[in-house]
Write a protein that holds these residues in place. Sequence first.
Motif, PDB file in Angstrom:
ATOM      1  N   ALA A   1       4.549   0.722  -4.439  1.00  0.00           N
ATOM      2  CA  ALA A   1       4.370   1.812  -5.400  1.00  0.00           C
ATOM      3  C   ALA A   1       3.131   1.553  -6.242  1.00  0.00           C
ATOM      4  CB  ALA A   1       5.604   1.925  -6.301  1.00  0.00           C
ATOM      5  N   ARG A   2       2.948   0.257  -6.582  1.00  0.00           N
ATOM      6  CA  ARG A   2       1.813  -0.059  -7.436  1.00  0.00           C
ATOM      7  C   ARG A   2       0.500   0.211  -6.689  1.00  0.00           C
ATOM      8  NH1 ARG A   2       2.584  -5.507  -8.568  1.00  0.00           N
ATOM      9  NH2 ARG A   2       4.604  -5.058  -9.446  1.00  0.00           N
ATOM     10  N   HIS A   3       0.513  -0.017  -5.408  1.00  0.00           N
ATOM     11  CA  HIS A   3      -0.694   0.250  -4.634  1.00  0.00           C
ATOM     12  C   HIS A   3      -0.826   1.705  -4.251  1.00  0.00           C
ATOM     13  CE1 HIS A   3      -0.433  -4.200  -3.804  1.00  0.00           C
ATOM     14  NE2 HIS A   3      -1.617  -4.034  -4.382  1.00  0.00           N
ATOM     15  N   GLY A   4      -0.056   2.555  -4.876  1.00  0.00           N
ATOM     16  CA  GLY A   4      -0.181   3.995  -4.601  1.00  0.00           C
ATOM     17  C   GLY A   4       0.364   4.344  -3.244  1.00  0.00           C
ATOM     18  N   GLY A   5       1.349   3.584  -2.771  1.00  0.00           N
ATOM     19  CA  GLY A   5       1.963   3.819  -1.471  1.00  0.00           C
ATOM     20  C   GLY A   5       2.672   5.148  -1.427  1.00  0.00           C
ATOM     21  N   THR A   6       3.843   5.181  -0.823  1.00  0.00           N
ATOM     22  CA  THR A   6       4.531   6.463  -0.682  1.00  0.00           C
ATOM     23  C   THR A   6       4.856   7.031  -2.058  1.00  0.00           C
ATOM     24  OG1 THR A   6       6.408   5.052  -0.274  1.00  0.00           O
ATOM     25  CG2 THR A   6       5.557   6.311   1.593  1.00  0.00           C
ATOM     26  N   GLY A   7       4.266   8.201  -2.359  1.00  0.00           N
ATOM     27  CA  GLY A   7       4.419   8.837  -3.683  1.00  0.00           C
ATOM     28  C   GLY A   7       5.855   9.207  -3.982  1.00  0.00           C
ATOM     29  N   THR A   8       6.607   9.636  -2.966  1.00  0.00           N
ATOM     30  CA  THR A   8       7.981  10.097  -3.238  1.00  0.00           C
ATOM     31  C   THR A   8       8.813   8.993  -3.859  1.00  0.00           C
ATOM     32  OG1 THR A   8       8.209   9.715  -0.902  1.00  0.00           O
ATOM     33  CG2 THR A   8       8.411  12.001  -1.652  1.00  0.00           C
ATOM     34  N   ILE A   9       8.672   7.762  -3.275  1.00  0.00           N
ATOM     35  CA  ILE A   9       9.515   6.677  -3.792  1.00  0.00           C
ATOM     36  C   ILE A   9       9.171   6.372  -5.240  1.00  0.00           C
ATOM     37  CG2 ILE A   9      10.082   4.235  -3.551  1.00  0.00           C
ATOM     38  CD1 ILE A   9       9.709   4.596  -0.543  1.00  0.00           C
ATOM     39  N   SER A  10       7.867   6.306  -5.546  1.00  0.00           N
ATOM     40  CA  SER A  10       7.492   5.959  -6.915  1.00  0.00           C
ATOM     41  C   SER A  10       7.954   7.056  -7.884  1.00  0.00           C
ATOM     42  CB  SER A  10       5.975   5.759  -7.032  1.00  0.00           C
ATOM     43  OG  SER A  10       5.333   6.996  -7.154  1.00  0.00           O
ATOM     44  N   ARG A  11       7.845   8.304  -7.415  1.00  0.00           N
ATOM     45  CA  ARG A  11       8.302   9.384  -8.300  1.00  0.00           C
ATOM     46  C   ARG A  11       9.802   9.266  -8.559  1.00  0.00           C
ATOM     47  NH1 ARG A  11       4.553  12.924  -6.414  1.00  0.00           N
ATOM     48  NH2 ARG A  11       5.820  13.651  -4.684  1.00  0.00           N
ATOM     49  N   THR A  12      10.538   8.978  -7.488  1.00  0.00           N
ATOM     50  CA  THR A  12      11.978   8.823  -7.644  1.00  0.00           C
ATOM     51  C   THR A  12      12.287   7.735  -8.658  1.00  0.00           C
ATOM     52  OG1 THR A  12      12.012   9.182  -5.293  1.00  0.00           O
ATOM     53  CG2 THR A  12      14.123   8.691  -6.325  1.00  0.00           C
ATOM     54  N   LEU A  13      11.530   6.610  -8.474  1.00  0.00           N
ATOM     55  CA  LEU A  13      11.747   5.487  -9.370  1.00  0.00           C
ATOM     56  C   LEU A  13      11.511   5.878 -10.817  1.00  0.00           C
ATOM     57  CD1 LEU A  13      10.273   2.332  -7.710  1.00  0.00           C
ATOM     58  CD2 LEU A  13      12.598   2.751  -8.499  1.00  0.00           C
ATOM     59  N   ARG A  14      10.373   6.552 -11.020  1.00  0.00           N
ATOM     60  CA  ARG A  14      10.022   6.884 -12.401  1.00  0.00           C
ATOM     61  C   ARG A  14      11.071   7.820 -13.000  1.00  0.00           C
ATOM     62  NH1 ARG A  14       4.927   9.490 -12.322  1.00  0.00           N
ATOM     63  NH2 ARG A  14       4.093   7.600 -11.403  1.00  0.00           N
ATOM     64  N   SER A  15      11.456   8.784 -12.202  1.00  0.00           N
ATOM     65  CA  SER A  15      12.417   9.742 -12.757  1.00  0.00           C
ATOM     66  C   SER A  15      13.758   9.069 -13.010  1.00  0.00           C
ATOM     67  CB  SER A  15      12.592  10.934 -11.819  1.00  0.00           C
ATOM     68  OG  SER A  15      13.169  10.506 -10.620  1.00  0.00           O
TER      69      SER A  15
ATOM     70  N   PRO B   1      19.389  -1.830 -11.124  1.00  0.00           N
ATOM     71  CA  PRO B   1      19.789  -2.055  -9.729  1.00  0.00           C
ATOM     72  C   PRO B   1      21.157  -1.441  -9.427  1.00  0.00           C
ATOM     73  CG  PRO B   1      18.960  -4.074 -10.685  1.00  0.00           C
ATOM     74  CD  PRO B   1      19.077  -3.085 -11.786  1.00  0.00           C
ATOM     75  N   LEU B   2      22.010  -1.517 -10.424  1.00  0.00           N
ATOM     76  CA  LEU B   2      23.340  -0.946 -10.217  1.00  0.00           C
ATOM     77  C   LEU B   2      23.269   0.556 -10.024  1.00  0.00           C
ATOM     78  CD1 LEU B   2      25.459  -2.930 -12.797  1.00  0.00           C
ATOM     79  CD2 LEU B   2      25.581  -3.043 -10.299  1.00  0.00           C
ATOM     80  N   ALA B   3      22.305   1.139 -10.732  1.00  0.00           N
ATOM     81  CA  ALA B   3      22.184   2.584 -10.630  1.00  0.00           C
ATOM     82  C   ALA B   3      21.491   2.995  -9.341  1.00  0.00           C
ATOM     83  CB  ALA B   3      21.399   3.120 -11.818  1.00  0.00           C
ATOM     84  N   ARG B   4      20.969   2.012  -8.591  1.00  0.00           N
ATOM     85  CA  ARG B   4      20.236   2.349  -7.356  1.00  0.00           C
ATOM     86  C   ARG B   4      20.844   1.605  -6.170  1.00  0.00           C
ATOM     87  NH1 ARG B   4      14.648   0.529  -8.143  1.00  0.00           N
ATOM     88  NH2 ARG B   4      15.272  -0.414 -10.094  1.00  0.00           N
ATOM     89  N   PRO B   5      21.996   2.000  -5.758  1.00  0.00           N
ATOM     90  CA  PRO B   5      22.633   1.289  -4.652  1.00  0.00           C
ATOM     91  C   PRO B   5      21.805   1.385  -3.379  1.00  0.00           C
ATOM     92  CG  PRO B   5      23.825   3.311  -5.172  1.00  0.00           C
ATOM     93  CD  PRO B   5      22.784   3.146  -6.205  1.00  0.00           C
ATOM     94  N   ALA B   6      20.959   2.405  -3.276  1.00  0.00           N
ATOM     95  CA  ALA B   6      20.165   2.583  -2.057  1.00  0.00           C
ATOM     96  C   ALA B   6      19.239   1.391  -1.813  1.00  0.00           C
ATOM     97  CB  ALA B   6      19.355   3.853  -2.153  1.00  0.00           C
ATOM     98  N   ASP B   7      18.802   0.747  -2.922  1.00  0.00           N
ATOM     99  CA  ASP B   7      17.886  -0.382  -2.807  1.00  0.00           C
ATOM    100  C   ASP B   7      18.407  -1.492  -1.878  1.00  0.00           C
ATOM    101  OD1 ASP B   7      16.166  -0.770  -5.977  1.00  0.00           O
ATOM    102  OD2 ASP B   7      15.878   0.554  -4.247  1.00  0.00           O
ATOM    103  N   SER B   8      19.690  -1.741  -1.996  1.00  0.00           N
ATOM    104  CA  SER B   8      20.275  -2.898  -1.331  1.00  0.00           C
ATOM    105  C   SER B   8      20.067  -2.862   0.186  1.00  0.00           C
ATOM    106  CB  SER B   8      21.768  -2.984  -1.665  1.00  0.00           C
ATOM    107  OG  SER B   8      22.367  -1.730  -1.384  1.00  0.00           O
TER     108      SER B   8
END
Lengths: 424, 324
Positions: free
Chosen positions: B27-41, B8-15
Amino acid sequence: MKQRTLWSAILVAGLALAGCGSATRPASSPGDSSKVTKLVVWDWKSGDAAAASYVRKAKEDFAKKHPGVTVEFVAQPFDQYYTLLGAAIQSSTGPDVMLFNGGGQIRDRVDALLPLDQYVAEDEQRLAGWDAFSKDGKIYAAPVTLQGHPIYYNKTLYEKSGLDPASPATTWDEFIDDCATIKKATGVRCFALGNKEGAGIQFFLSGLGSGILTPQEYDDWIAGKRAWTSPNVKRVFKLWKEAGDSGLNNDGANSTAMFNDAFAIFNSGKAAHIIGLMSDIGHWKDFSEFLGADKVGVMRAPVVTTGVRPTLPYDGGIGYAVAKWAKDPKLAADLVRSLTTTDALTSFYSDAGAIASDTTIDVSQGPAAVGTIVSEIKGGKPALHVALSSKTLDLMGRLSQQLLSGSATVDEAVEQLAASDRES
Amino acid sequence: MAIRDTSPLARPADSGRAGGGEIRRRARHGGTGTISRTLRSERLAPFVLVAPAVLIIVALRLWPLLLGVNFSFTGDGERNGTMVGLDNYLDLFQDPLFRGALRNVGLLVLLLPVAVAIPGLLATFIYLRVPGHRVFRSVYFFPAVLSPVIVGAIFNLMLAFDGPLNTVLAGIGVGPIDWLGDPDVAMFAVVGVQIWATFGMALVVFLAGFATLDSALLDAARVDGASLPQIIWHVIIPSLTRTIQFVFVTTMIGMLTSMFGLLYVMTSGGPEGSTYLPEYYIWIQQGQMNRPALASAASTILFVIMLVVGLLQISVLRRAGRED
């Protein structure tokens, strides 16, 4: 193949960094003989100015036979040579042709070498010294020089002491008397001896051995049947100890390096005799530069055991071998043959002063010492110490230091040597 | 574990968004691909960033180390490549040469206090401003910049049987000593040269330690009429405990790892094998005797020794730090 190369690269790099051993794998078979355009040679000679014309002539000869194939000589430092070669052998990558010392150094590594018998058959008569490069009846390298241990003496000191430089002593008792005379007249010691590396005992054993062992004992020794505790073998080590105890050697022999402090002692006229070498270094040419070419004498081993006839101890000195992993064995063997032509070897003899393996070289123009050495080659026999394994030689070096310092007896020494010799 | 905790600290955007849980569910439901990709990376990034360092250490250090240990259980010569169990280790401990090398390691440890005391004492004199201390400071450091090969060559000449040192000794009526040819003397001669060649570095560390010394203490001692030995014993040594410990550790490492050059040039392990150290033994077995597997076994033992010594030293240093 690619996978293998990758692994070898990783292993070698890791070995260099971690410095903890190396990895093993079975030696690879010669690869496909697709057109090879480059041969790599490892040695410790080609960087030497005195060997320049020898290398040039060998290269020219090879270029004539195989235009389009380049030959690269990589001169390695001799101190590191066998360590580097060991790493190359473990990974089965490295030079196609490599230089070896005769005896133990090459015999310990024949697993990595190609038998050359079929390629060098024509040269067998012309060249001498094959035995040092053979194991179990197979030839693994072609000799370039001969290495042996003549006893050199300083004729100037003989003259000063009223001795006849043309007729040096033939028996050990006469020799001891002559040494006493020289010491009295000039204050100079009998032998220049360097035993820091343990090389002194090797030279002593081989240089004087033919005057101590009977011909039968000598031949048995070379053949591997070594009677370490026989009276004559013991006598070699007894004489070594006596020579030290009675002050025949220069002071501090155990801390004097044979290479090159002991040679320097002889060169500077501080000792009357030295058991030297025939090629490379510490030989007639080196000594001639300091003492004058006509003042360097070569004598036969003084007779200790009545009835024996001393012979010149020599073997093949250095020789070129072909690696098992060479892509084109025939081509590599041809390079070895070019490196042993009469023409090239003549250059080596005249520039570097090496006694070349080629028996057809004319040395009549050279100084008397060379003439004496070459005339003895025909009747010569392999040197005694060359027949021993490097492990036994290492042990003998340490024991010889103990004999000189008095911390071991002759009986203890020969017993330990016998045990080490049995193991290897 | 640590990575997920800190993410969470590394992702200030989340807040500023609807909350991590919501995004993860999408993301789990295959929603917006960009966000899940960002997360994974983002989750992979730390691994990717440490990978080069880890790979280099594993491939070039640990893996060869394991190969080396494994190799030490194989044979040499005719038994090349076959497993021989502990044969090499048995060979080693039966070899008087290797036992001698280990004994010499023990001797080095025993001589360590001398190797530390010499630079300590000289640094004290410089600190107390003996006449000419500026000259001494640079002169003492000078040998530290010479390569062991040069130092060895110089002392080969100095200590030769007919060399200058014996000439001087003869002048005062002491019989010649075969410094490098007498097995009882040679090791001490080599260690002496090693100390001479390396004490400059320790001296500098000591001088740095002196810089932190409270001069008021010295003045107080002087006013109280303390003699020089008393000042050294009761003021200087207690104040420099940490420096002394540090010099102990570094000198020990230096003695165990960097004497090969001197040995090689000065004695070649002789006379009578009396100056062998494990490093030199390994080199001889590998290069001269063509027994790489035995050399590997010796390397493994040396590694274990260094590991033990290193761990002891770390604990010493840590304790010193805590005292502070």
